[in-house]
Design an enzyme around this catalytic site. Sequence first.
Site, short mmCIF file in Angstrom:
data_model
loop_
_atom_site.label_atom_id
_atom_site.label_comp_id
_atom_site.label_asym_id
_atom_site.label_seq_id
_atom_site.Cartn_x
_atom_site.Cartn_y
_atom_site.Cartn_z
CB THR A 159 -0.26 -1.51 -0.97
OG1 THR A 159 -1.03 -2.64 -1.44
CG2 THR A 159 0.08 -1.67 0.52
NE ARG A 170 -4.70 -11.63 -2.58
CZ ARG A 170 -3.86 -10.68 -2.38
NH1 ARG A 170 -4.33 -9.40 -2.00
NH2 ARG A 170 -2.35 -10.72 -2.92
N GLY A 201 3.52 -4.75 -3.14
CA GLY A 201 3.59 -5.59 -4.44
C GLY A 201 3.06 -6.87 -4.02
CB THR A 222 -3.67 -2.65 0.19
OG1 THR A 222 -3.60 -2.89 -1.15
CG2 THR A 222 -4.17 -3.94 0.87
N1 ASP Z 1 0.36 -6.20 -1.29
C1 ASP Z 1 -0.94 -5.94 -1.91
C2 ASP Z 1 -1.60 -7.11 -1.94
O1 ASP Z 1 -0.96 -8.28 -2.31
C3 ASP Z 1 -1.07 -5.54 -3.33
C4 ASP Z 1 0.04 -4.53 -3.72
O2 ASP Z 1 0.68 -3.89 -3.11
O3 ASP Z 1 -0.11 -4.32 -4.84
O4 ASP Z 1 -2.63 -7.25 -1.43
#
Ligand code: ASP
Length: 344
Positions: free
Chosen positions: A199, A227, A251, A217
Site C-alpha cells: 500500500t 473485500r 499492512g 492500495t
Molecule cells: N492495508 C492494506 C489492506 O489491508 C494492505 C497492505 O497494506 O498490505 O488492504
Amino acid sequence: MSDSSFSRRTFLGTAGAVVAGTALAPRSAIAAPAIVLRPPSHPVAVASANGLRGVARAVEMVLKGGDTLDAAVEGVKIQELDPNDDSVGYGGLPNEEGTVQLDASCMHGPTRRAGAVGALEGIKTPSEVARLVLKYTNHIMLVGRDAQRFAMSYGFKLEDLLTPESREKWLQWRANRGSNDDYLDVPATEKMAIRPTGTVNMNVVAPNGDISSVTTTSGLAWKIPGRVGDSPIVGAGQYTDNDIGAAGSTGRGESNIMVCGGFLTVEHMRRGMHPKDAALETLKRVVAMTPPRLLRPDGKPSFGLQFYAVNKKGEYGAASIFRARFAVADQKGARVEDTAVLFA
Ligand code: ASP
C-alpha cells in the site's frame, strides 16, 4: 488530473486562520485543542518506503505553494501509475477472481474534509477519485460500480489494471491454490511463497501549518471479491487533524480497522506523544486486540502492520510490528529510514 483550483482556494482560505490561532473560532469553543504546535519552516512528508519518490515530489510541490492534499495525491500517484509496484493502482495484484479492486482515502486538514473509494475497478488512480469525493460531494465514501461511474463522470477512462506480470502472478497463485482442484501446480516465484502485501500511505505538513494524508492500495492480494481493507476507512487507513498531525498505515488492514489506527495515532500525538511513540502505542493496542488464531506460537502476531505519522511541528516517525523501512522528505532531502519496532 491535477486539481490546482482546489489548492489555491483552500490555501488562500485557510492560511489566515492557521496563523491567527489553533483553530477557527466556533470550533475552538467546542473542541479547544490543548496543544498549540508551531509548524516547521520546511515541508515534511512521511510515507511507506515505496513512497520515496512520492515524498520528494510532495515536498517539492508544497515548496512551490501547492496544497498539502494535492501534494500528497501527486506523491502517491507515482506508485499508482507505476506498473512495477504491485501493491497499488495499475499493476496492483488482483482479487481471487483476477480482478483488480482498489481502495483509497484522503483527508484535507484545513477544510476538515475527507473522501474515499472502495473496491473501485478499472481506474488507475483511486487517490484522485477519493479527492473528487472530498471536493465535490456531501459524502465521504463511494464504492464499487457506482464509484467507478462517479469517476467516469469526471472524465476518467476505464482501463485494464492488470499488467502481464501481475496477471502471471495471479495465474501462478490460482494454479497452486489447492491440490484438489483441476489446475496443475506450477513452480512459483520466491515472492509468491508469502502472500504479497503493500500500500502507499503519505502524510504531509506545510510551513503554513496545513496537514493532509492519503492512503491508496490494491489491498490484500487474492482477496475475496468485494473485500475492503483499512485504506479507504477514514480513521483507520489514514487520518488528519490540522491542529495536531496526520497518520496512516500499511499492512494487515483488518487488524488496523479493529483499533481505528490512523485516528488513534493522531489522538496519541494530541496527548503529546512524539509521532514515533504514538505509532508504537497504536501497535501495542493492535497486539492486544489480536485473536489467538492470528498469533504465532511465540505469541507475536503472524502479520505485519506499520504506522507512519507526522505532527504539526514537522516531527515524524514510523513504527512496525517487525522490522520495516519508511520514506521521509524534509530540508535534508528524501531518504528511507528504519521504523521503530515492537518486536526485534
Ligand atoms: N492495508 C492494506 C489492506 O489491508 C494492505 C497492505 O497494506 O498490505 O488492504
